[in-house]
Design an enzyme around this catalytic site. Sequence first.
Site, short mmCIF file in Angstrom:
data_model
loop_
_atom_site.label_atom_id
_atom_site.label_comp_id
_atom_site.label_asym_id
_atom_site.label_seq_id
_atom_site.Cartn_x
_atom_site.Cartn_y
_atom_site.Cartn_z
N ASP A 165 0.80 -1.08 -0.13
CA ASP A 165 0.07 0.14 0.15
C ASP A 165 0.43 1.12 -0.01
O ASP A 165 1.13 1.53 1.50
CB ASP A 165 -1.20 0.22 1.58
CG ASP A 165 -1.99 0.87 1.41
OD1 ASP A 165 -1.77 1.88 0.48
OD2 ASP A 165 -2.95 0.96 1.91
N HIS A 185 -0.04 7.76 3.79
CA HIS A 185 1.19 6.82 5.33
C HIS A 185 3.02 7.37 5.43
O HIS A 185 3.18 6.55 6.35
CB HIS A 185 0.37 5.29 4.80
CG HIS A 185 -0.64 4.81 4.64
ND1 HIS A 185 -1.74 5.20 5.57
CD2 HIS A 185 -1.19 4.69 3.92
CE1 HIS A 185 -2.96 5.00 5.26
NE2 HIS A 185 -2.76 4.57 4.01
N GLY A 223 -5.31 1.78 8.34
CA GLY A 223 -6.29 0.89 8.91
C GLY A 223 -6.02 -0.58 8.77
O GLY A 223 -6.31 -1.35 9.77
#
Length: 284
Positions: free
Chosen positions: A187, A192, A210
């Site tokens: 990801d 992030h 998450g």
Amino acid sequence: MPIDAAKAVAADPRTAEITWGHKDIQLYHLGLGAGIPATDPDELRYTLESKLHVLPSFATVAGAGMAMMGGLAAPGIDVNLAHVLHGGQTVELHRPIPVEGSARTTARVAAVYDKTKAAVVVLRTEVADADGPLWTSDASIFIRGEGGFGGERGPSDRLQVPDRAPDRTVDRPIREDQALLYRLSGDWNPLHADPEFAKLGGFDKPILHGLCSYGMTLKAVVDTVLDGDVSRITRYSTRFAGVVYPGETLRVRMWQEPGRVQVTVVAVERDEAPVLADTVVEHS
């Protein structure tokens, strides 16, 4: 362009071949904070190839997680990715995930719900290898501004927290560099990692994935309640209730019931702000 729910659900599934090995498993586990203390036998199950087992939440990143998110490119769905949030996640295990594997993924839009001011798209990924089904993964994707198309509202039940003290409570610190390490499992969203990008999203600094909180929570349940036996897990579901930042602490509360563990997760340093809700680990 509005969502065409009927077209999206009727679209042909997308298939892909994925492979993984012990390095992928070890990297994923390290991204969840495994390996502390480094020589602890219980942690070596997550980090040492000769003792390795696979946390079932690895299903969310196997093959870099592309099968799941590829569903947002399905016919009938044309959305602004800046309006997309991961609302919930469920993984159902048909058998334990092997340390080394190759499999075929089949991904499709299982449902589209109209929440009036938003839409929820349920992306279902079924994964099987030469020996048969491995897991089924449902990702509920919340898309702001895409509701009002006249579709079914879908389920909205909330899980009531048991009216008693939790059976177990554990705290899990999040390292400052944890999002940087976790994103190496696939990801790459700069939300992030990049402070400037995070500010554009309305956050003071980069937030933790998450699905990293999701994996950390499952590890806490396995280590605390299930005697470290990942093979006992049959299903794991959650709703993402709020963000958490690297450097904070997850407080994981567990209520044990026959065949399942109900869980809540909060961020300790922000007055126990909710992180995960409606969370259940089902087990044998």
